[in-house]
Design a protein around this motif. Structure first.
Motif, short mmCIF file in Angstrom:
data_model
loop_
_atom_site.label_atom_id
_atom_site.label_comp_id
_atom_site.label_asym_id
_atom_site.label_seq_id
_atom_site.Cartn_x
_atom_site.Cartn_y
_atom_site.Cartn_z
N GLU A 287 55.14 40.70 48.74
CA GLU A 287 56.10 40.29 47.71
C GLU A 287 55.98 41.24 46.52
N TYR A 288 57.12 41.75 46.06
CA TYR A 288 57.12 42.77 45.02
C TYR A 288 56.60 42.22 43.71
N ASN A 289 55.60 42.92 43.15
CA ASN A 289 55.00 42.48 41.89
C ASN A 289 54.29 43.67 41.27
N LEU A 290 54.79 44.12 40.11
CA LEU A 290 54.18 45.27 39.45
C LEU A 290 52.73 44.99 39.05
N ASN A 291 52.36 43.73 38.90
CA ASN A 291 51.00 43.37 38.50
C ASN A 291 50.09 43.08 39.69
N PHE A 292 50.57 43.31 40.90
CA PHE A 292 49.78 42.99 42.07
C PHE A 292 48.56 43.90 42.18
N THR A 293 47.39 43.28 42.30
CA THR A 293 46.18 44.01 42.65
C THR A 293 45.47 43.23 43.75
N PRO A 294 45.08 43.87 44.83
CA PRO A 294 44.39 43.16 45.91
C PRO A 294 42.90 42.99 45.66
N ASN A 295 42.38 43.62 44.61
CA ASN A 295 40.94 43.71 44.39
C ASN A 295 40.48 42.61 43.42
N THR A 296 39.70 41.66 43.92
CA THR A 296 39.21 40.58 43.05
C THR A 296 38.29 41.11 41.96
N ASN A 502 45.44 33.35 50.51
CA ASN A 502 44.14 32.99 49.92
C ASN A 502 42.98 32.99 50.92
N ILE A 503 43.04 33.86 51.92
CA ILE A 503 41.93 34.00 52.86
C ILE A 503 41.10 35.22 52.46
N ALA A 504 39.80 35.03 52.29
CA ALA A 504 38.91 36.13 51.93
C ALA A 504 38.94 37.21 53.00
N THR A 508 42.77 38.10 49.71
CA THR A 508 41.83 38.36 48.61
C THR A 508 40.72 39.27 49.12
N LEU A 509 40.51 40.38 48.40
CA LEU A 509 39.57 41.40 48.82
C LEU A 509 38.62 41.75 47.69
N SER A 510 37.49 42.29 48.04
CA SER A 510 36.54 42.77 47.03
C SER A 510 36.19 44.21 47.35
N CYS A 511 35.39 44.83 46.49
CA CYS A 511 34.96 46.21 46.77
C CYS A 511 34.13 46.28 48.04
N SER A 512 33.63 45.14 48.52
CA SER A 512 32.90 45.09 49.78
C SER A 512 33.83 45.23 50.97
#
Length: 513
Positions: A287-296, A502-504, A508-512
């Motif tokens: 979904e288009y969102n200029l504020n989208f970041t995948p990195n928690t 909302n699945i890790a 939702t992602l981290s630097c790991s």
């Protein structure tokens, strides 16, 4: 494979630490440290990129090559090493960093004289591992293997993946850094690039005051990787910086074209050649969102959000300019080059958007048109990739609601539907201003807008299957990503199913990751 032909010119030209110790430590005044790979005893090959192997001069896979592909049982001509660099992480100076999970084999030259560097990611601890173990897990390795190849076939500059292998070890990781570590399967990706040199290599030498070594590195980089710059030209260092600025702008425009969000645009993750490098908590925007970041890790500030990538690219170039100043020694030039980055990026981005919409050239009115489009996409939560696929199929009698409802992540109420219809009217009017035919306009769109993108939920499914010993989806995704402008598997060209919200490790992602 022809691994005996791998050479190591970097070790011969620059000072290094040859103590061959994996212990984390500072290595001042040197650009690399020799190290040893972990030496996995029971590796298992999951995927091998034979086309790439042939292209770079390694040749076809043979049964025992899996040991090389994880960094084990190496020939005597290979001295493994890791490089030192520094960087700004999330806007803060982090000091000495370096290849903490990457170990170099060296470079190979193919029959056409093209040089390619080869390194392993996850093959063991290095002096720059900073209290970590230098290993990689299966999920992050699958993500890098597939996404780097997906980017290549999309036509976007990137490092590339040669192979994906299990190590036979289990590695403990806390995927979301929330105090719940678990054992996961260990893996290694063998990856390639023209060079893995980063902004951070130059920042490292500047921070140490090693100005002579900094200039030597610049000369080496220009001589080996910038064939359009004349080494004898007294302006070669300025030409180098301007070329890096343009390459960085071009790369980010390409990211925006397909909706790619890197997730961790630290200066140590910026390639000097304008390659996409270090695939961690990235995502293809849905979904288009200029504020989208995948990195928690980037929340709540969203420094590296989709719409801020050009701004951060320019910020990173400021840091590179600061590092190169002792050699270039012309503040006015550097400041002008950095200001010109914004102008160059804006022009390139407008040209790219025109192609996505099928416009043969940019006109002044397009600024408002593109702004209205961004507002529409965010308000209606429309899928970035699927929107353009649907736009290609618009006809005069198309039912707008039926046509676009399947690609929105929110219901189309009367107000939103009117906004959409008004925009489609604006679009059809704008198309009439083209000086090319409808067929030519459609061809422009079809060669610019992919039908397939490697969505995180697809990667999540693939990782789950490989973990259970099934590689069928890996093969299917590989087929799809090799021809992203064709719809080979229609089931992949749909918006993300809600069960993956909302699945890790997925949404939702981290630097790991």
């Amino acid at each position: 494979m022809n691994i005996e032909q791998i050479t190591q010119p970097f070790l011969k030209i620059f000072p290094g630490d040859f103590s061959n110790s994996p212990l984390p430590r500072a290595t001042p005044k040197v650009l690399f440290a020799t190290t040893e790979t972990a030496g996995f005893e029971q590796p298992e090959l999951i995927a091998f990129n034979e086309a790439l192997s042939t292209e770079i001069g390694l040749g076809k896979f043979e049964e025992n090559d899996v040991n090389f592909l994880v960094g084990s049982q190496l020939p005597k001509n290979i001295q493994t090493y890791a490089t030192a660099y520094a960087g700004h992480q999330f806007g803060n100076w982090a000091g000495q960093l370096g290849d903490g999970r990457a170990i170099f084999a060296g470079e190979i030259i193919n029959c056409e004289g093209k040089k390619t560097e080869i390194q392993w990611k996850g093959a063991g601890e290095t002096p720059y591992s900073r209290r970590a173990d230098g290993r990689a897990v299966l999920r992050s390795s699958v993500r890098e293997y597939l996404m780097s190849e997906a980017m290549h076939h999309l036509g976007i500059p990137t490092t590339r993946a040669l192979s994906l292998s299990l190590t036979g070890e289990d590695v403990i990781r806390d995927i979301m850094y929330n105090g719940n570590p678990q054992y996961e399967k260990g893996a290694v990706v063998a990856r390639t690039a023209d060079t893995f040199l980063r902004f951070g290599h130059f920042e490292f030498l500047f921070a140490q005051g090693e100005h002579k070594l900094l200039q030597d590195l610049l000369d080496f980089t220009i001589d080996n990787y910038f064939p359009t710059i004349v080494p004898s030209n007294p302006c070669k260092y300025k030409d180098f910086f301007e070329t890096v600025c343009r390459a960085t702008a071009d790369l980010i425009v390409e990211w925006l074209r397909v909706g790619f969000v890197h997730g961790v645009m630290n200066t140590d993750n910026m390639s000097i050649l304008g390659l996409t490098i270090d695939y961690g908590p990235y995502a293809m925007m849905e979904e288009y969102n200029l504020n989208f970041t995948p990195n928690t890790t980037d929340l709540p500030g969203r420094r590296y959000a989709f719409g801020r990538q050009a701004q951060i690219g320019q910020w990173n170039l400021w840091k590179l300019a600061n590092a190169l100043h002792p050699v270039i020694n012309d503040e006015k030039f550097l400041e002008n080059s950095l200001r010109n980055f914004g102008v160059y990026f804006s022009e390139a981005n407008n040209k790219m958007l025109c192609k996505k919409f099928g416009f043969n050239e940019f006109i002044k009115e397009d600024e408002l048109f593109f702004s209205n489009w961004q507002s529409l996409m965010q308000d209606l939560e429309m899928d970035h990739t699927l929107f353009f696929n649907q736009l290609e199929q618009i006809k005069a009698d198309t039912d707008v609601k039926d046509h676009f409802s399947p690609i929105t992540y929110t219901a189309l109420n009367e107000e939103k539907l009117k906004k959409l219809k008004d925009f489609i009217d604006q679009y059809q009017y704008r198309l009439r201003l083209n000086s090319i035919s409808k067929a030519e306009s459609l061809e422009l769109m079809r060669t610019t807008n992919p039908k397939f993108i490697l969505r995180n939920y697809l990667l999540y499914q693939c990782i789950e299957e490989i973990s259970n010993g099934n590689t069928a989806m890996l093969l299917k995704l590989t087929q799809a990503l090799e021809k992203p402008y064709q719809e080979i598997f229609p089931e992949f060209s749909v918006k993300r199913p809600p069960i993956y919200d909302n699945i890790a490790g997925c949404s939702t992602l981290s630097c790991s990751s």
